[in-house]
Design a protein around this motif. Structure first.
Motif, PDB file in Angstrom:
ATOM      1  N   TYR A  51       0.720  -1.152  -0.003  1.00 15.09           N
ATOM      2  CA  TYR A  51      -0.208   0.091  -0.034  1.00 15.09           C
ATOM      3  C   TYR A  51       1.005   1.405  -0.185  1.00 15.09           C
ATOM      4  O   TYR A  51       0.456   2.192  -0.414  1.00 15.09           O
ATOM      5  CB  TYR A  51      -0.931   0.041   1.151  1.00 15.09           C
ATOM      6  CG  TYR A  51      -2.000  -1.025   1.373  1.00 15.09           C
ATOM      7  CD1 TYR A  51      -2.524  -1.281   0.072  1.00 15.09           C
ATOM      8  CD2 TYR A  51      -2.097  -1.915   2.238  1.00 15.09           C
ATOM      9  CE1 TYR A  51      -3.690  -2.204  -0.140  1.00 15.09           C
ATOM     10  CE2 TYR A  51      -2.789  -3.021   2.353  1.00 15.09           C
ATOM     11  CZ  TYR A  51      -3.706  -3.376   1.094  1.00 15.09           C
ATOM     12  OH  TYR A  51      -4.871  -4.054   1.179  1.00 15.09           O
ATOM     13  N   GLY A  54       1.564   2.373  -3.519  1.00 16.38           N
ATOM     14  CA  GLY A  54       0.464   2.889  -4.217  1.00 16.38           C
ATOM     15  C   GLY A  54      -0.180   1.558  -4.866  1.00 16.38           C
ATOM     16  O   GLY A  54      -1.092   1.716  -5.666  1.00 16.38           O
ATOM     17  N   GLU A  56      -1.648  -2.585  -5.106  1.00 13.89           N
ATOM     18  CA  GLU A  56      -2.755  -3.620  -4.515  1.00 13.89           C
ATOM     19  C   GLU A  56      -1.842  -5.009  -4.159  1.00 13.89           C
ATOM     20  O   GLU A  56      -1.495  -5.462  -5.251  1.00 13.89           O
ATOM     21  CB  GLU A  56      -3.649  -3.822  -5.525  1.00 13.89           C
ATOM     22  CG  GLU A  56      -4.726  -2.641  -5.244  1.00 13.89           C
ATOM     23  CD  GLU A  56      -5.610  -2.662  -4.077  1.00 13.89           C
ATOM     24  OE1 GLU A  56      -5.860  -3.531  -3.332  1.00 13.89           O
ATOM     25  OE2 GLU A  56      -5.924  -1.441  -3.781  1.00 13.89           O
ATOM     26  N   VAL A 114       0.779  -2.392  -9.391  1.00 16.57           N
ATOM     27  CA  VAL A 114       0.642  -1.256  -9.463  1.00 16.57           C
ATOM     28  C   VAL A 114       0.934  -0.682 -10.882  1.00 16.57           C
ATOM     29  O   VAL A 114       1.811  -1.265 -11.751  1.00 16.57           O
ATOM     30  CB  VAL A 114       1.540  -0.265  -8.633  1.00 16.57           C
ATOM     31  CG1 VAL A 114       2.966  -0.370  -8.900  1.00 16.57           C
ATOM     32  CG2 VAL A 114       1.294   1.234  -8.421  1.00 16.57           C
ATOM     33  N   LYS A 118       1.841   5.287 -11.551  1.00 20.90           N
ATOM     34  CA  LYS A 118       1.147   5.579 -10.167  1.00 20.90           C
ATOM     35  C   LYS A 118       1.760   5.244  -9.046  1.00 20.90           C
ATOM     36  O   LYS A 118       1.160   4.984  -7.988  1.00 20.90           O
ATOM     37  CB  LYS A 118      -0.176   4.894 -10.572  1.00 20.90           C
ATOM     38  CG  LYS A 118      -0.997   5.680 -11.490  1.00 20.90           C
ATOM     39  CD  LYS A 118      -2.569   5.165 -11.426  1.00 20.90           C
ATOM     40  CE  LYS A 118      -3.493   5.777 -12.672  1.00 20.90           C
ATOM     41  NZ  LYS A 118      -4.782   5.287 -12.802  1.00 20.90           N
ATOM     42  N   PHE A 120       3.808   5.258  -5.617  1.00 15.74           N
ATOM     43  CA  PHE A 120       4.220   5.913  -4.458  1.00 15.74           C
ATOM     44  C   PHE A 120       5.739   5.736  -4.187  1.00 15.74           C
ATOM     45  O   PHE A 120       5.991   4.743  -3.957  1.00 15.74           O
ATOM     46  CB  PHE A 120       3.278   5.901  -3.097  1.00 15.74           C
ATOM     47  CG  PHE A 120       1.835   6.154  -3.578  1.00 15.74           C
ATOM     48  CD1 PHE A 120       1.445   6.989  -4.597  1.00 15.74           C
ATOM     49  CD2 PHE A 120       1.013   5.627  -2.378  1.00 15.74           C
ATOM     50  CE1 PHE A 120      -0.015   7.251  -4.842  1.00 15.74           C
ATOM     51  CE2 PHE A 120      -0.165   5.981  -2.575  1.00 15.74           C
ATOM     52  CZ  PHE A 120      -0.694   6.758  -3.758  1.00 15.74           C
ATOM     53  N   LYS A 171      -4.938   4.041   1.529  1.00 20.82           N
ATOM     54  CA  LYS A 171      -4.338   4.272   0.041  1.00 20.82           C
ATOM     55  C   LYS A 171      -5.473   4.454  -1.102  1.00 20.82           C
ATOM     56  O   LYS A 171      -5.125   5.165  -1.907  1.00 20.82           O
ATOM     57  CB  LYS A 171      -3.532   2.980  -0.034  1.00 20.82           C
ATOM     58  CG  LYS A 171      -2.594   2.875  -1.338  1.00 20.82           C
ATOM     59  CD  LYS A 171      -3.300   2.746  -2.928  1.00 20.82           C
ATOM     60  CE  LYS A 171      -3.967   1.350  -2.803  1.00 20.82           C
ATOM     61  NZ  LYS A 171      -4.720   0.940  -4.153  1.00 20.82           N
ATOM     62  N   GLU A 172      -6.461   3.699  -0.921  1.00 24.22           N
ATOM     63  CA  GLU A 172      -7.492   3.940  -1.788  1.00 24.22           C
ATOM     64  C   GLU A 172      -8.036   5.455  -1.722  1.00 24.22           C
ATOM     65  O   GLU A 172      -8.455   5.936  -2.669  1.00 24.22           O
ATOM     66  CB  GLU A 172      -8.619   3.008  -1.651  1.00 24.22           C
ATOM     67  CG  GLU A 172      -8.262   1.555  -1.728  1.00 24.22           C
ATOM     68  CD  GLU A 172      -9.340   0.497  -1.622  1.00 24.22           C
ATOM     69  OE1 GLU A 172      -9.216  -0.674  -1.995  1.00 24.22           O
ATOM     70  OE2 GLU A 172     -10.384   1.110  -0.817  1.00 24.22           O
ATOM     71  N   GLU A 175      -5.121   7.698  -3.499  1.00 22.08           N
ATOM     72  CA  GLU A 175      -4.586   7.257  -4.878  1.00 22.08           C
ATOM     73  C   GLU A 175      -4.912   8.202  -6.216  1.00 22.08           C
ATOM     74  O   GLU A 175      -4.026   8.279  -6.969  1.00 22.08           O
ATOM     75  CB  GLU A 175      -4.936   5.871  -5.022  1.00 22.08           C
ATOM     76  CG  GLU A 175      -6.412   5.364  -5.511  1.00 22.08           C
ATOM     77  CD  GLU A 175      -6.455   4.122  -5.504  1.00 22.08           C
ATOM     78  OE1 GLU A 175      -5.362   3.175  -5.660  1.00 22.08           O
ATOM     79  OE2 GLU A 175      -7.661   3.534  -5.732  1.00 22.08           O
ATOM     80  N   SER A 176      -5.950   8.905  -5.943  1.00 22.81           N
ATOM     81  CA  SER A 176      -6.339   9.685  -7.218  1.00 22.81           C
ATOM     82  C   SER A 176      -5.656  11.191  -6.998  1.00 22.81           C
ATOM     83  O   SER A 176      -5.812  11.976  -8.040  1.00 22.81           O
ATOM     84  CB  SER A 176      -7.758   9.886  -7.357  1.00 22.81           C
ATOM     85  OG  SER A 176      -8.359  10.505  -5.983  1.00 22.81           O
ATOM     86  N   CYS A 182       5.268   8.874  -0.243  1.00 22.69           N
ATOM     87  CA  CYS A 182       4.579   8.381   0.622  1.00 22.69           C
ATOM     88  C   CYS A 182       5.463   7.151   1.358  1.00 22.69           C
ATOM     89  O   CYS A 182       6.288   6.595   0.594  1.00 22.69           O
ATOM     90  CB  CYS A 182       3.322   7.640   0.091  1.00 22.69           C
ATOM     91  SG  CYS A 182       2.363   6.715   1.057  1.00 22.69           S
TER      92      CYS A 182
END
Length: 307
Positions: A51, A54, A56, A114, A118, A120, A171-172, A175-176, A182
């Motif tokens: 996480y 960034g 899953e 990831v 995107k 982190f 994180k969710e 994330e946008s 991070c």
């Protein structure tokens, strides 16, 4: 794409233009007495690295060391706690490896994915960023008080809930947003990880000591000297690069307290702060979110502690 060079939370290998694989491993000895809770905490801690990058988590493998002298049912509870936490993360537990050991140890090797654009990273903080922390700190001090049989049931329960909570929702929620950096807060303590981020980004972080969310009663135990040895090691490592001002000693102990399965620390532009906090609130985290400071141009010290 990410290796050992930057002391980041996990390694990342680019598979295709749209997919990068995250790889991490973490395990440790029990931090609580209950085997099931220990399994949950150890799994959440290992999953957190994914996480923090960034990504899953998708696949996990158990890592186990266990003494012959203990009841196998204890191991069964540890593994059940870990399996339930992996399931909660939406990942698949596909096996693992165990060895006989003098002391119980448990954790996971985790693979996740990831998008290469995107990721982190734990560097890239920019002046004007705000710092958002997604879990309250103090688990090391609370656990020390538990071992000394001086912690209240409330403090012990809060610590266990925080340590076992996944960083998935946090994180969710963010994330946008254009997250500049991070990391997750673990063994180096909050200030240790802030130091890593600030030095790698060549900036200074102003930490608002009284705005940081602390576990209830952690300050009381710190004042009593119930501080783990790791706190002093963390402090010795970087205190010369910190402008501590007139901050009380017990706050330094809290800020350097080694965390187990701590929260995510985000650095993102201040203009997104209100929206980001609203999105975090909407996720209904089991932990406290706090805005702990801001990023400035590099000063004499990497960290400045402010009232």
């Amino acid at each position: 794409m990410v290796g050992i060079e930057t002391s980041d939370d996990a390694a990342i290998y680019k598979v295709t233009e749209d997919i990068a694989m995250i790889q991490t491993v973490d395990f440790f000895t029990p931090v609580v007495d209950d085997p099931y809770t220990f399994g949950q905490i150890a799994a959440a801690n290992a999953l957190s690295d994914v996480y923090a990058m960034g990504g899953e988590p998708k696949v996990a493998l158990n890592i186990v060391g266990f003494p012959n002298c203990l009841d196998p049912e204890i191991l069964g509870e540890i593994l059940k706690g870990g399996a339930d936490k992996v399931k909660e993360a939406g990942a698949v537990l596909v096996g693992g490896h165990s060895v006989q050991d003098d002391e119980p140890k448990y954790g996971l090797s985790v693979s996740g994915f990831v998008h290469p654009d995107k990721i982190f990273k734990n560097y890239g903080c920019r002046p004007g960023d705000v710092l958002i922390l997604t879990k309250q700190i103090g688990s090391g001090i609370i656990n020390t008080a538990v071992k000394a049989e001086m912690a209240s049931a409330l403090a012990e329960r809060e610590s266990a809930i925080v340590m076992a909570s996944l960083n998935k929702k946090a994180k969710e929620a963010l994330e946008s947003y254009p997250v500049n950096a991070c990391t997750d807060i673990t063994g180096f303590g909050l200030l240790g990880h802030c130091m890593e981020m600030a030095s790698a980004s060549d900036v200074t972080m102003e930490i608002y000591v009284h705005d940081v969310a602390y576990m209830k009663e952690a300050a009381d135990y710190a004042k009593m000297g119930l501080v783990p040895a790791g706190t002093y090691k963390n402090r010795e490592h970087s205190i010369e690069l910190v402008d501590a001002g007139n901050v009380d000693e017990y706050y330094l102990d809290l800020l350097y307290d080694p965390q187990t399965s701590g929260g995510l620390l985000f650095s993102l532009p201040e203009k997104y702060l209100s929206e980001a906090l609203a999105d975090l609130k909407e996720k209904k985290l089991d932990t406290e979110v706090s805005v702990i400071g801001r990023v400035t141009e590099k000063k004499e010290k990497f960290i400045c502690l402010c009232p």
